[in-house]
Design a protein around this motif. Sequence first.
Motif, PDB file in Angstrom:
ATOM      1  N   ASN A  68      10.967   5.620  -2.512  1.00 19.45           N
ATOM      2  CA  ASN A  68       9.792   4.859  -1.707  1.00 19.45           C
ATOM      3  C   ASN A  68       8.683   5.940  -1.404  1.00 19.45           C
ATOM      4  OD1 ASN A  68      11.570   2.357  -2.115  1.00 19.45           O
ATOM      5  ND2 ASN A  68      12.239   2.782  -0.282  1.00 19.45           N
ATOM      6  N   SER A  69       9.119   7.002  -1.257  1.00 17.12           N
ATOM      7  CA  SER A  69       7.925   7.940  -0.731  1.00 17.12           C
ATOM      8  C   SER A  69       7.315   8.614  -1.986  1.00 17.12           C
ATOM      9  CB  SER A  69       8.433   8.980   0.135  1.00 17.12           C
ATOM     10  OG  SER A  69       9.184   8.163   1.439  1.00 17.12           O
ATOM     11  N   LEU A  70       7.807   8.774  -2.802  1.00 17.07           N
ATOM     12  CA  LEU A  70       7.154   9.623  -3.933  1.00 17.07           C
ATOM     13  C   LEU A  70       6.153   8.786  -4.553  1.00 17.07           C
ATOM     14  CD1 LEU A  70      10.451  10.798  -6.027  1.00 17.07           C
ATOM     15  CD2 LEU A  70       8.536  12.243  -4.932  1.00 17.07           C
ATOM     16  N   PRO A  71       4.924   9.235  -5.082  1.00 23.52           N
ATOM     17  CA  PRO A  71       3.825   8.787  -5.665  1.00 23.52           C
ATOM     18  C   PRO A  71       3.997   8.026  -6.936  1.00 23.52           C
ATOM     19  CG  PRO A  71       3.149  10.955  -5.225  1.00 23.52           C
ATOM     20  CD  PRO A  71       4.776  10.974  -4.958  1.00 23.52           C
ATOM     21  N   GLY A  72       3.666   6.706  -7.023  1.00 20.57           N
ATOM     22  CA  GLY A  72       3.777   5.711  -7.979  1.00 20.57           C
ATOM     23  C   GLY A  72       5.142   4.848  -7.791  1.00 20.57           C
ATOM     24  N   ALA A  73       5.940   5.324  -6.825  1.00 24.88           N
ATOM     25  CA  ALA A  73       7.260   4.329  -6.587  1.00 24.88           C
ATOM     26  C   ALA A  73       6.684   3.074  -5.684  1.00 24.88           C
ATOM     27  CB  ALA A  73       8.174   5.189  -5.640  1.00 24.88           C
ATOM     28  N   SER A  74       7.166   2.093  -6.030  1.00 26.45           N
ATOM     29  CA  SER A  74       6.814   0.797  -5.379  1.00 26.45           C
ATOM     30  C   SER A  74       7.963   0.021  -5.199  1.00 26.45           C
ATOM     31  CB  SER A  74       5.685   0.316  -6.039  1.00 26.45           C
ATOM     32  OG  SER A  74       6.338  -0.175  -7.480  1.00 26.45           O
ATOM     33  N   GLU A  75       7.799  -0.936  -4.399  1.00 20.37           N
ATOM     34  CA  GLU A  75       8.967  -2.033  -3.960  1.00 20.37           C
ATOM     35  C   GLU A  75       8.293  -3.018  -3.371  1.00 20.37           C
ATOM     36  OE1 GLU A  75      12.023  -0.418  -1.817  1.00 20.37           O
ATOM     37  OE2 GLU A  75      12.794  -2.581  -1.381  1.00 20.37           O
ATOM     38  N   VAL A  76       8.616  -4.435  -3.739  1.00 22.42           N
ATOM     39  CA  VAL A  76       7.941  -5.400  -2.988  1.00 22.42           C
ATOM     40  C   VAL A  76       8.007  -5.613  -1.817  1.00 22.42           C
ATOM     41  CG1 VAL A  76       8.123  -8.198  -3.044  1.00 22.42           C
ATOM     42  CG2 VAL A  76       9.008  -6.911  -5.349  1.00 22.42           C
ATOM     43  N   GLY A  77       6.782  -5.680  -1.250  1.00 18.63           N
ATOM     44  CA  GLY A  77       6.554  -5.550   0.469  1.00 18.63           C
ATOM     45  C   GLY A  77       6.412  -4.254   0.934  1.00 18.63           C
ATOM     46  N   ARG A  78       6.555  -3.266   0.058  1.00 15.29           N
ATOM     47  CA  ARG A  78       6.507  -1.923   0.472  1.00 15.29           C
ATOM     48  C   ARG A  78       5.193  -0.931   0.067  1.00 15.29           C
ATOM     49  NH1 ARG A  78      11.267  -0.103   2.675  1.00 15.29           N
ATOM     50  NH2 ARG A  78      10.142   1.728   3.530  1.00 15.29           N
ATOM     51  N   PRO A  79       4.466  -0.302   1.114  1.00 15.67           N
ATOM     52  CA  PRO A  79       3.180   0.345   0.524  1.00 15.67           C
ATOM     53  C   PRO A  79       3.734   1.443  -0.622  1.00 15.67           C
ATOM     54  CG  PRO A  79       3.824   0.988   2.499  1.00 15.67           C
ATOM     55  CD  PRO A  79       4.884   0.158   2.243  1.00 15.67           C
ATOM     56  N   ARG A  80       2.539   1.823  -1.203  1.00 14.75           N
ATOM     57  CA  ARG A  80       2.787   2.584  -2.531  1.00 14.75           C
ATOM     58  C   ARG A  80       2.197   3.832  -1.799  1.00 14.75           C
ATOM     59  NH1 ARG A  80       2.287   1.470  -7.828  1.00 14.75           N
ATOM     60  NH2 ARG A  80       2.358  -0.746  -8.180  1.00 14.75           N
ATOM     61  N   PHE A  81       2.795   5.109  -2.297  1.00 19.88           N
ATOM     62  CA  PHE A  81       2.368   6.599  -2.188  1.00 19.88           C
ATOM     63  C   PHE A  81       2.757   6.960  -0.701  1.00 19.88           C
ATOM     64  CE2 PHE A  81       0.206   6.610  -5.996  1.00 19.88           C
ATOM     65  CZ  PHE A  81      -0.730   5.555  -6.131  1.00 19.88           C
ATOM     66  N   GLY A  82       3.878   6.346  -0.192  1.00 20.82           N
ATOM     67  CA  GLY A  82       4.306   6.708   1.145  1.00 20.82           C
ATOM     68  C   GLY A  82       3.303   6.573   2.228  1.00 20.82           C
ATOM     69  N   MET A  83       2.515   5.800   2.171  1.00 18.27           N
ATOM     70  CA  MET A  83       1.579   5.755   3.336  1.00 18.27           C
ATOM     71  C   MET A  83       1.906   4.737   4.319  1.00 18.27           C
ATOM     72  SD  MET A  83      -0.487   7.998   2.300  1.00 18.27           S
ATOM     73  CE  MET A  83      -1.699   7.840   3.722  1.00 18.27           C
ATOM     74  N   GLY A  84       1.812   4.973   5.492  1.00 28.35           N
ATOM     75  CA  GLY A  84       2.200   3.859   6.518  1.00 28.35           C
ATOM     76  C   GLY A  84       3.644   3.917   7.124  1.00 28.35           C
TER      77      GLY A  84
END
Length: 305
Positions: free
Chosen positions: A276-292
């Motif tokens: 979830n923290s790596l750039p480009g990784a995404s999951e429904v309801g989670r921010p991209r690029f590990g921000m937040g």
Amino acid sequence: MSTLLNPQPLLFPAQHNPQHTVSRLSPPRMTGRKRKADNDDDLSMGRDRSRSPDDHDNDEHMNAPSSPSFDSRALGRMTKRQRQTITGRPLPLNRVLETVDTNTLKSILREICNRHPDLEHEVLTIAPRPTVASALGILTGYENTLRAAFPYGGNSEGDYAYYRVKGALVELLDALSDYTPHFLPPNESQPTNSLTFLDGATDIIHRLPNWSTAMHNHHKQTAYEEISKAWVLVIKEAAKRGAGVQLQYGDWDTKVAKHNEQSGGRMQAVVNEIKNSLPGASEVGRPRFGMGFPMHSGGVSVRSW
């Protein structure tokens, strides 16, 4: 008239008695010598009056007799003046510390800090900060002690072997529980240092022995749980810096996946977090690029090992 006609013959000095001649001529010569000697004495006295006391001392030294008895007496007086009394005294601190081995020196330092708690902060301030390499080296030393404690022959996973090495095992886990928080944020500001230490510490946990009695394995199980919390904390902190670039270029996702495999799936939470923290990784309801991602610094409690 007779006197004039018969003058007295002239007497030359050569015609006289030699004794009388010498007696008449000697006094003037002696007088001249005496005057010369007197003049010499006057000159020498004048020179003496113009010379310093040091010059007189040098003359006395030059004119002193060179007999062996004189030399020995003079040397004896000089030796008496220069000789100092020899007596026993304790060694200075630097010499005492040269004779003390490392373990004894550590014990002395701990005892001093126990007697004077106010010195502990001073010692921590002066002591150099432990590096990742030095900390992992210490942990490896504890691991070697654990290996050496195993009995020869027999079942290395049985209860007898467990109780033989339990003391060394607990010492290793205690050391691991102390060193791990040192390399976690906010105490460690460089994510690379934190990740590198966790990588080496996790390898040590992989090598911990497995026991045939299930309840004896709780040490290793607890170690996996606590090291996983540490990994999650560091990954979140690294994801905040440069959008997780350090995680990507350090190939940490591959390393974490390998650790999870070796642990038998007990580090799956770490795998999920780094995905979830790596750039480009995404999951429904989670921010991209590990921000937040929030920081949960209180979530790591490795002391329970």
